[in-house]
Design a protein around this motif. Structure first.
Motif, PDB file in Angstrom:
ATOM      1  N   GLY A  23       0.790  -1.232   0.000  1.00 36.25           N
ATOM      2  CA  GLY A  23       0.000   0.000   0.000  1.00 36.25           C
ATOM      3  C   GLY A  23       0.811   1.264   0.000  1.00 36.25           C
ATOM      4  O   GLY A  23       0.260   2.354   0.016  1.00 36.25           O
ATOM      5  N   THR A  56       2.223   6.792  -2.880  1.00 36.97           N
ATOM      6  CA  THR A  56       0.912   6.987  -2.275  1.00 36.97           C
ATOM      7  C   THR A  56       0.452   5.718  -1.566  1.00 36.97           C
ATOM      8  O   THR A  56       1.029   4.644  -1.740  1.00 36.97           O
ATOM      9  CB  THR A  56      -0.117   7.397  -3.336  1.00 36.97           C
ATOM     10  OG1 THR A  56      -1.317   7.847  -2.697  1.00 36.97           O
ATOM     11  CG2 THR A  56      -0.465   6.236  -4.252  1.00 36.97           C
ATOM     12  N   ALA A  57      -0.574   5.865  -0.783  1.00 38.59           N
ATOM     13  CA  ALA A  57      -1.107   4.724  -0.045  1.00 38.59           C
ATOM     14  C   ALA A  57      -2.614   4.887   0.098  1.00 38.59           C
ATOM     15  O   ALA A  57      -3.133   5.983  -0.038  1.00 38.59           O
ATOM     16  CB  ALA A  57      -0.453   4.629   1.324  1.00 38.59           C
ATOM     17  N   PHE A  58      -3.315   3.769   0.365  1.00 38.68           N
ATOM     18  CA  PHE A  58      -4.751   3.819   0.576  1.00 38.68           C
ATOM     19  C   PHE A  58      -5.014   3.455   2.039  1.00 38.68           C
ATOM     20  O   PHE A  58      -5.311   2.319   2.375  1.00 38.68           O
ATOM     21  CB  PHE A  58      -5.463   2.871  -0.383  1.00 38.68           C
ATOM     22  CG  PHE A  58      -5.279   3.271  -1.817  1.00 38.68           C
ATOM     23  CD1 PHE A  58      -6.071   4.254  -2.385  1.00 38.68           C
ATOM     24  CD2 PHE A  58      -4.282   2.695  -2.589  1.00 38.68           C
ATOM     25  CE1 PHE A  58      -5.901   4.644  -3.704  1.00 38.68           C
ATOM     26  CE2 PHE A  58      -4.105   3.074  -3.908  1.00 38.68           C
ATOM     27  CZ  PHE A  58      -4.911   4.053  -4.465  1.00 38.68           C
ATOM     28  N   GLY A  59      -4.898   4.438   2.899  1.00 35.90           N
ATOM     29  CA  GLY A  59      -5.153   4.215   4.311  1.00 35.90           C
ATOM     30  C   GLY A  59      -3.969   4.510   5.211  1.00 35.90           C
ATOM     31  O   GLY A  59      -4.121   4.547   6.433  1.00 35.90           O
ATOM     32  N   THR A  60      -2.784   4.730   4.642  1.00 32.81           N
ATOM     33  CA  THR A  60      -1.593   4.953   5.457  1.00 32.81           C
ATOM     34  C   THR A  60      -0.816   6.147   4.912  1.00 32.81           C
ATOM     35  O   THR A  60      -0.767   6.373   3.714  1.00 32.81           O
ATOM     36  CB  THR A  60      -0.671   3.718   5.443  1.00 32.81           C
ATOM     37  OG1 THR A  60      -1.424   2.575   5.866  1.00 32.81           O
ATOM     38  CG2 THR A  60       0.516   3.914   6.368  1.00 32.81           C
ATOM     39  N   THR A  61      -0.243   6.903   5.815  1.00 33.35           N
ATOM     40  CA  THR A  61       0.598   8.042   5.431  1.00 33.35           C
ATOM     41  C   THR A  61       2.060   7.628   5.466  1.00 33.35           C
ATOM     42  O   THR A  61       2.522   7.040   6.452  1.00 33.35           O
ATOM     43  CB  THR A  61       0.385   9.229   6.386  1.00 33.35           C
ATOM     44  OG1 THR A  61      -0.974   9.669   6.290  1.00 33.35           O
ATOM     45  CG2 THR A  61       1.314  10.377   6.037  1.00 33.35           C
ATOM     46  N   ASN A  96       0.219  10.758   1.185  1.00 36.53           N
ATOM     47  CA  ASN A  96      -0.887  10.548   2.111  1.00 36.53           C
ATOM     48  C   ASN A  96      -1.915   9.602   1.492  1.00 36.53           C
ATOM     49  O   ASN A  96      -1.835   9.276   0.306  1.00 36.53           O
ATOM     50  CB  ASN A  96      -1.535  11.889   2.461  1.00 36.53           C
ATOM     51  CG  ASN A  96      -0.563  12.805   3.193  1.00 36.53           C
ATOM     52  OD1 ASN A  96       0.048  12.403   4.177  1.00 36.53           O
ATOM     53  ND2 ASN A  96      -0.406  14.017   2.702  1.00 36.53           N
ATOM     54  N   PRO A  97      -2.890   9.137   2.280  1.00 41.68           N
ATOM     55  CA  PRO A  97      -3.882   8.212   1.725  1.00 41.68           C
ATOM     56  C   PRO A  97      -4.575   8.775   0.487  1.00 41.68           C
ATOM     57  O   PRO A  97      -5.072   9.900   0.483  1.00 41.68           O
ATOM     58  CB  PRO A  97      -4.865   8.035   2.886  1.00 41.68           C
ATOM     59  CG  PRO A  97      -4.038   8.267   4.108  1.00 41.68           C
ATOM     60  CD  PRO A  97      -3.079   9.340   3.735  1.00 41.68           C
ATOM     61  N   ALA A  98      -4.584   7.963  -0.562  1.00 43.66           N
ATOM     62  CA  ALA A  98      -5.290   8.297  -1.810  1.00 43.66           C
ATOM     63  C   ALA A  98      -4.814   9.614  -2.408  1.00 43.66           C
ATOM     64  O   ALA A  98      -5.608  10.412  -2.911  1.00 43.66           O
ATOM     65  CB  ALA A  98      -6.801   8.323  -1.575  1.00 43.66           C
TER      66      ALA A  98
END
Length: 333
Positions: free
Chosen positions: A170, A185-190, A208-210
């Motif tokens: 992620g 980038t990540a979906f839920g995690t910075t 940051n997330p998304a």
């Protein structure tokens, strides 16, 4: 009685003028003698009763050459040897390491190669010069790698950091270096951008997330964070790479060490290399741009600038490789 004075030798010492006709020391009396060659001496005058005059001596020009070495510039675009057989005592230098590679899959941009400049004393010997290569491009599951050091004996510039890829977990952080790489980038995690190393460079931007991927750090500024999916923040825009630095050691101004742009996502825009908060002299400093949507790879950093590579887009886009470094020296004394 004393010895007869050597008037001929005295005449030569005083400028090469010829004897007058009838002079008992003249080798061709009663004719006058010519002035000596390459002295500019005048001919002696003739006697009366048919004596002949003679020609004056030819002139000459003396030129003294000076070995002027100050401000002579040597630019190394690859590793080599600088032999100081010029008698140089001091030099100015600009040394830039290789930039980091960007990563893929909404990847972060690579950090710029470390930049350093200054003056040092040198002696009459040979010096090994090392020019760092750019880091390799990453993939959606593998970070971009760091660039390598550039150096002149006694001075080393740290490399740029690689960008962080989105990855199967992620997202990944940017790697530390001369300037840090941007985070994927990540979906839920910075995830944070990589740390830069003072005085060589600055931090990479975060993911940051998304969001879009973070921009790689440049010598002149940190990389920009990737933007979230809101109209006010840029709608998944990739972070711009940190701006570079203008350098005039060669006599012409060149911008070096710009960070790579992070990848954009969906309706966002791709990050632009070496542009945060604005380009220096309208130049990205060699930083590559990020990709946007589909299997679009980030662009490579420009060789011999230390620019970071751009981040690749989602899904399947790879990052761009980092630009190689450069070593420039100028004799100052």
């Amino acid at each position: 009685a004393g010895a007869t004075p050597d008037l001929y030798a005295s005449r030569k010492a005083l400028g090469g003028g010829g004897y007058g006709g009838g002079n008992p020391l003249s080798p061709v009396a009663p004719r006058s003698t010519a002035g000596d060659v390459n002295t500019g001496g005048g001919a002696g005058g003739s006697t009366g009763g048919g004596g002949q005059g003679n020609s004056g001596g030819s002139g000459f020009i003396a030129i003294k050459y000076k070995n002027k070495i100050n401000n002579r510039v040597f630019k190394f675009t690859g590793s080599g040897v600088w032999k100081n057989d010029f008698g140089a005592k001091t030099i100015d230098y600009t040394i830039i390491a290789g930039g980091g590679g960007g990563a893929g899959g909404i990847g972060g941009g690579g950090g710029a190669g470390g930049y350093t400049t200054g003056s040092i004393s040198v002696s009459n010997q040979s010096y090994i010069v090392s020019v760092g290569g750019g880091g390799t491009a990453g993939t959606p599951t593998v970070q971009g790698t760091d660039g390598t050091d550039s150096s002149f004996p006694g001075v080393t510039a740290s490399p740029g950091g690689g960008g962080g890829g989105q990855g199967q977990d992620g997202g990944t952080v940017g790697r530390a270096g001369g300037s840090g790489g941007g985070a994927g980038t990540a979906f839920g995690t910075t995830y944070a951008g990589g740390s830069g190393t003072s005085p060589f460079g600055n931090d990479g931007g975060g993911g940051n997330p998304a969001t879009g991927g973070g921009g790689g750090g440049g010598h002149g500024n940190a990389g920009q964070d990737g933007a979230a999916n809101t109209p006010s923040s840029g709608k998944h825009k990739g972070g711009d790479g940190g701006k570079g630095v203008a350098d005039s050691i060669t006599g012409s101004t060149v911008v070096y060490a710009g960070g790579g742009g992070g990848a954009g996502y969906s309706s966002g825009a791709a990050g632009v290399g070496g542009s945060h908060p604005a380009q220096v002299n309208s130049s990205p400093g060699g930083g590559g741009n990020g990709g946007l949507d589909g299997a679009v790879s980030g662009s490579a950093g420009t060789d011999n600038t230390g620019g970071g590579g751009g981040g690749g887009s989602h899904p399947g886009g790879n990052g761009g490789k980092g630009g190689s470094g450069v070593v420039i020296i100028k004799i100052t004394g």
